[in-house]
Design a protein around this motif. Structure first.
Motif, PDB file in Angstrom:
ATOM      1  N   GLY A 164      -3.098  13.527 -22.078  1.00 22.38           N
ATOM      2  CA  GLY A 164      -3.080  14.885 -21.377  1.00 22.38           C
ATOM      3  C   GLY A 164      -4.308  14.953 -20.437  1.00 22.38           C
ATOM      4  N   GLY A 165      -5.009  13.927 -20.243  1.00 20.25           N
ATOM      5  CA  GLY A 165      -6.373  13.885 -19.480  1.00 20.25           C
ATOM      6  C   GLY A 165      -5.963  14.154 -18.008  1.00 20.25           C
ATOM      7  N   ALA A 166      -4.963  14.174 -17.509  1.00 22.26           N
ATOM      8  CA  ALA A 166      -4.948  14.391 -16.064  1.00 22.26           C
ATOM      9  C   ALA A 166      -4.113  15.891 -16.016  1.00 22.26           C
ATOM     10  CB  ALA A 166      -3.541  13.404 -15.465  1.00 22.26           C
ATOM     11  N   HIS A 167      -3.853  16.651 -16.909  1.00 21.01           N
ATOM     12  CA  HIS A 167      -3.370  18.196 -16.731  1.00 21.01           C
ATOM     13  C   HIS A 167      -4.335  18.795 -15.872  1.00 21.01           C
ATOM     14  CE1 HIS A 167      -2.913  22.353 -17.972  1.00 21.01           C
ATOM     15  NE2 HIS A 167      -1.666  21.851 -18.022  1.00 21.01           N
ATOM     16  N   PHE A 168      -3.827  19.513 -15.068  1.00 28.35           N
ATOM     17  CA  PHE A 168      -2.604  20.009 -14.795  1.00 28.35           C
ATOM     18  C   PHE A 168      -1.862  19.218 -13.674  1.00 28.35           C
ATOM     19  CE2 PHE A 168      -5.782  22.535 -12.527  1.00 28.35           C
ATOM     20  CZ  PHE A 168      -5.259  22.632 -11.105  1.00 28.35           C
ATOM     21  N   THR A 169      -2.444  18.145 -13.232  1.00 24.70           N
ATOM     22  CA  THR A 169      -1.638  17.361 -12.134  1.00 24.70           C
ATOM     23  C   THR A 169      -0.831  16.449 -13.114  1.00 24.70           C
ATOM     24  OG1 THR A 169      -3.337  15.284 -12.519  1.00 24.70           O
ATOM     25  CG2 THR A 169      -3.957  17.167 -10.955  1.00 24.70           C
ATOM     26  N   SER A 170       0.060  15.797 -12.230  1.00 25.84           N
ATOM     27  CA  SER A 170       1.133  15.030 -12.823  1.00 25.84           C
ATOM     28  C   SER A 170       0.546  13.497 -13.302  1.00 25.84           C
ATOM     29  CB  SER A 170       2.149  14.673 -11.733  1.00 25.84           C
ATOM     30  OG  SER A 170       1.984  13.969 -10.627  1.00 25.84           O
ATOM     31  N   CYS A 171       1.328  13.235 -14.209  1.00 21.17           N
ATOM     32  CA  CYS A 171       0.969  11.698 -14.778  1.00 21.17           C
ATOM     33  C   CYS A 171       2.564  11.162 -15.037  1.00 21.17           C
ATOM     34  CB  CYS A 171       0.033  11.731 -15.840  1.00 21.17           C
ATOM     35  SG  CYS A 171      -0.637   9.940 -16.231  1.00 21.17           S
ATOM     36  N   VAL A 172       3.164  11.008 -13.977  1.00 15.63           N
ATOM     37  CA  VAL A 172       4.461  10.322 -14.283  1.00 15.63           C
ATOM     38  C   VAL A 172       4.580   8.915 -14.716  1.00 15.63           C
ATOM     39  CG1 VAL A 172       6.701  10.022 -13.070  1.00 15.63           C
ATOM     40  CG2 VAL A 172       5.344  12.164 -12.518  1.00 15.63           C
ATOM     41  N   PRO A 173       5.391   8.689 -15.820  1.00 17.81           N
ATOM     42  CA  PRO A 173       6.375   9.335 -16.464  1.00 17.81           C
ATOM     43  C   PRO A 173       6.023  10.270 -17.767  1.00 17.81           C
ATOM     44  CG  PRO A 173       6.423   7.026 -17.009  1.00 17.81           C
ATOM     45  CD  PRO A 173       5.345   7.067 -16.213  1.00 17.81           C
ATOM     46  N   ASP A 174       4.775  10.215 -18.158  1.00 13.79           N
ATOM     47  CA  ASP A 174       4.260  10.889 -19.185  1.00 13.79           C
ATOM     48  C   ASP A 174       4.294  12.173 -18.954  1.00 13.79           C
ATOM     49  OD1 ASP A 174       3.415   8.457 -20.700  1.00 13.79           O
ATOM     50  OD2 ASP A 174       1.709   8.366 -19.207  1.00 13.79           O
ATOM     51  N   TYR A 175       4.119  12.796 -17.859  1.00 10.27           N
ATOM     52  CA  TYR A 175       4.436  14.072 -17.746  1.00 10.27           C
ATOM     53  C   TYR A 175       4.452  14.689 -16.153  1.00 10.27           C
ATOM     54  CZ  TYR A 175      -0.653  14.220 -18.311  1.00 10.27           C
ATOM     55  OH  TYR A 175      -1.913  13.705 -18.205  1.00 10.27           O
ATOM     56  N   ASP A 176       5.092  15.789 -15.905  1.00  7.23           N
ATOM     57  CA  ASP A 176       5.127  16.157 -14.647  1.00  7.23           C
ATOM     58  C   ASP A 176       3.693  17.162 -14.350  1.00  7.23           C
ATOM     59  OD1 ASP A 176       7.278  14.872 -13.436  1.00  7.23           O
ATOM     60  OD2 ASP A 176       8.475  16.305 -14.785  1.00  7.23           O
TER      61      ASP A 176
ATOM     62  N   SER B 299      -2.602  16.469  -6.182  1.00 11.07           N
ATOM     63  CA  SER B 299      -2.355  16.994  -7.529  1.00 11.07           C
ATOM     64  C   SER B 299      -1.607  16.134  -8.307  1.00 11.07           C
ATOM     65  CB  SER B 299      -2.011  18.321  -7.499  1.00 11.07           C
ATOM     66  OG  SER B 299      -1.924  18.996  -8.620  1.00 11.07           O
ATOM     67  N   ARG B 300      -1.930  14.696  -8.025  1.00  9.20           N
ATOM     68  CA  ARG B 300      -1.082  13.700  -8.889  1.00  9.20           C
ATOM     69  C   ARG B 300      -2.231  12.648  -9.437  1.00  9.20           C
ATOM     70  NH1 ARG B 300       2.739  12.292  -3.972  1.00  9.20           N
ATOM     71  NH2 ARG B 300       2.261  13.797  -2.712  1.00  9.20           N
ATOM     72  N   ARG B 301      -2.050  12.399 -10.645  1.00 13.11           N
ATOM     73  CA  ARG B 301      -2.917  11.552 -11.705  1.00 13.11           C
ATOM     74  C   ARG B 301      -4.128  11.583 -11.258  1.00 13.11           C
ATOM     75  NH1 ARG B 301      -0.628   6.239 -10.639  1.00 13.11           N
ATOM     76  NH2 ARG B 301      -2.725   5.240  -9.990  1.00 13.11           N
ATOM     77  N   LYS B 302      -4.773  12.610 -11.422  1.00 13.60           N
ATOM     78  CA  LYS B 302      -6.186  12.794 -11.240  1.00 13.60           C
ATOM     79  C   LYS B 302      -6.905  12.674 -12.648  1.00 13.60           C
ATOM     80  CE  LYS B 302      -7.032  13.762  -6.761  1.00 13.60           C
ATOM     81  NZ  LYS B 302      -8.242  13.170  -6.092  1.00 13.60           N
ATOM     82  N   PRO B 303      -8.149  12.257 -12.594  1.00 13.72           N
ATOM     83  CA  PRO B 303      -8.614  11.997 -13.779  1.00 13.72           C
ATOM     84  C   PRO B 303      -9.503  13.285 -14.243  1.00 13.72           C
ATOM     85  CG  PRO B 303     -10.274  11.217 -12.180  1.00 13.72           C
ATOM     86  CD  PRO B 303      -8.673  11.655 -11.642  1.00 13.72           C
ATOM     87  N   MET B 304      -8.634  14.376 -14.581  1.00  9.57           N
ATOM     88  CA  MET B 304      -9.055  15.579 -14.678  1.00  9.57           C
ATOM     89  C   MET B 304     -10.051  16.033 -16.036  1.00  9.57           C
ATOM     90  SD  MET B 304      -8.020  17.275 -11.949  1.00  9.57           S
ATOM     91  CE  MET B 304      -8.069  18.990 -12.282  1.00  9.57           C
ATOM     92  N   ALA B 305      -9.642  15.067 -17.014  1.00  7.00           N
ATOM     93  CA  ALA B 305     -10.720  15.183 -18.388  1.00  7.00           C
ATOM     94  C   ALA B 305     -12.152  14.821 -17.805  1.00  7.00           C
ATOM     95  CB  ALA B 305      -9.970  14.278 -19.364  1.00  7.00           C
ATOM     96  N   LEU B 306     -12.248  13.918 -17.095  1.00  9.99           N
ATOM     97  CA  LEU B 306     -13.524  13.343 -16.848  1.00  9.99           C
ATOM     98  C   LEU B 306     -14.213  14.483 -15.773  1.00  9.99           C
ATOM     99  CD1 LEU B 306     -13.159   9.582 -16.301  1.00  9.99           C
ATOM    100  CD2 LEU B 306     -13.703  10.998 -18.369  1.00  9.99           C
ATOM    101  N   VAL B 307     -13.377  14.971 -15.038  1.00  9.96           N
ATOM    102  CA  VAL B 307     -13.944  16.054 -13.939  1.00  9.96           C
ATOM    103  C   VAL B 307     -14.516  17.228 -14.858  1.00  9.96           C
ATOM    104  CG1 VAL B 307     -13.312  17.796 -12.086  1.00  9.96           C
ATOM    105  CG2 VAL B 307     -12.361  15.360 -11.855  1.00  9.96           C
ATOM    106  N   ARG B 308     -13.567  17.760 -15.700  1.00  6.73           N
ATOM    107  CA  ARG B 308     -13.956  18.553 -16.780  1.00  6.73           C
ATOM    108  C   ARG B 308     -15.442  18.515 -17.478  1.00  6.73           C
ATOM    109  NH1 ARG B 308      -7.986  19.589 -16.657  1.00  6.73           N
ATOM    110  NH2 ARG B 308      -7.828  18.014 -18.192  1.00  6.73           N
TER     111      ARG B 308
END
Length: 283
Positions: A229-241, A28-37
């Motif tokens: 915010g495209g990795a949400h809800f995974t982390s994208c440190v240091p931009d967000y946890d 659950s870290r730095r996943k390309p969730m926007a593209l998955v969605r």
């Protein structure tokens, strides 16, 4: 240098059902969730997914888009086992090729170097060989005569990764503690798409971090997408946890209810708006 910028919809428009898709990040870290969605908003299905699995796998599994998963695990990190992956496997919704983490890495190396396989010690004497009877061993041609597992190349039609920064030509940079294997995913695929928190000028990449943080080179990138915010809800440190509260919601909400509430919109903007509405309700 060419401008490779795209939208998530343009990326998905280049993908097809039946493809082998690699998804970067780790758990659950730095996943390309926007593209998955974006994939979920499309009709693309029957996928072979190659991933150090996290909610990318869970979302696609819950939506019935996976034909085969190639992975060493599927975890949400703070939640040890990805619940939608588990539910899909329990109902035998897709086939699974389960590899040791090191075997998986060398499969990426083999594909990146256009080799059919690479010999590794990992997996010998373990149940990996039992649950994957198609795996073969090879014997060293030298005097040692040592036996190795012949890990097949994890060749992919397309790779999807998420980095902190990128320029328009496809050079991309991580700023967190771990590169994971996003560069290998890009090099091991016929096409590769990078989404990033922020598009910057090429000169800014050199200022933001040391040379080794320039993980992905433009030569291996087909398209670049700016998705704050495209990795949400995974982390994208240091931009967000990682958004632990939202992850718990994802893990405990029945899939139809979660999909209707957060994934029924027409765009990534709709998803982020639904998340903000939920967050405001938690205050």
């Amino acid at each position: 240098m060419s401008d490779k910028t795209m939208t998530p919809e343009e990326v998905v428009g280049r993908l097809r059902s039946g493809m082998t898709i690699g998804i970067g990040g780790w758990g659950s870290r730095r996943k390309p969730m926007a593209l998955v969605r974006a994939l979920l908003r499309s009709g693309i299905t029957d996928l072979t997914v190659v991933s150090y699995g996290g909610p990318d796998v869970g979302l696609l599994a819950a939506a019935g888009r996976i034909r085969r998963l190639v992975a060493p695990f599927a975890t949400l990190d703070s939640i040890p086992l990805e619940p939608h992956f588990r539910a899909a496997r329990e109902r035998a919704a897709f086939a699974l090729t389960e590899l040791d983490e090191a075997m998986f890495m060398w499969g990426l190396h083999a594909a990146a170097n256009r080799l059919p396989f690479l010999p590794v010690r990992a997996g010998l004497g373990s149940d990996v060989m039992r649950v994957n009877p198609e795996l073969r061993t090879v014997t060293s041609p030298y005097d040692d005569g040592e036996e190795f597992v012949a890990v097949p190349a994890l060749r992919m039609d397309a790779a999807l990764v998420h980095l902190n920064r990128a320029d328009r030509s496809g050079n991309a940079q991580y700023l967190g503690p771990d590169p994971y294997f996003d560069d290998l995913f890009c090099e091991a695929a016929d096409t590769a798409y990078v989404c990033c928190e922020q598009l910057v000028e090429s000169a800014e990449l050199a200022k933001a971090g040391p040379p080794q943080s320039l993980l992905v080179s433009r030569h291996s990138v087909t398209g670049v997408v700016e998705t704050p915010g495209g990795a949400h809800f995974t982390s994208c440190v240091p931009d967000y946890d990682r958004d632990e509260g939202f992850q718990r919601l994802y893990a405990t909400t029945p899939w139809p209810e979660f999909a209707e509430r957060f994934l029924s919109g027409a765009s990534e903007h709709d998803y982020l708006s639904a998340v903000r509405t939920w967050q405001e309700g938690q205050r």
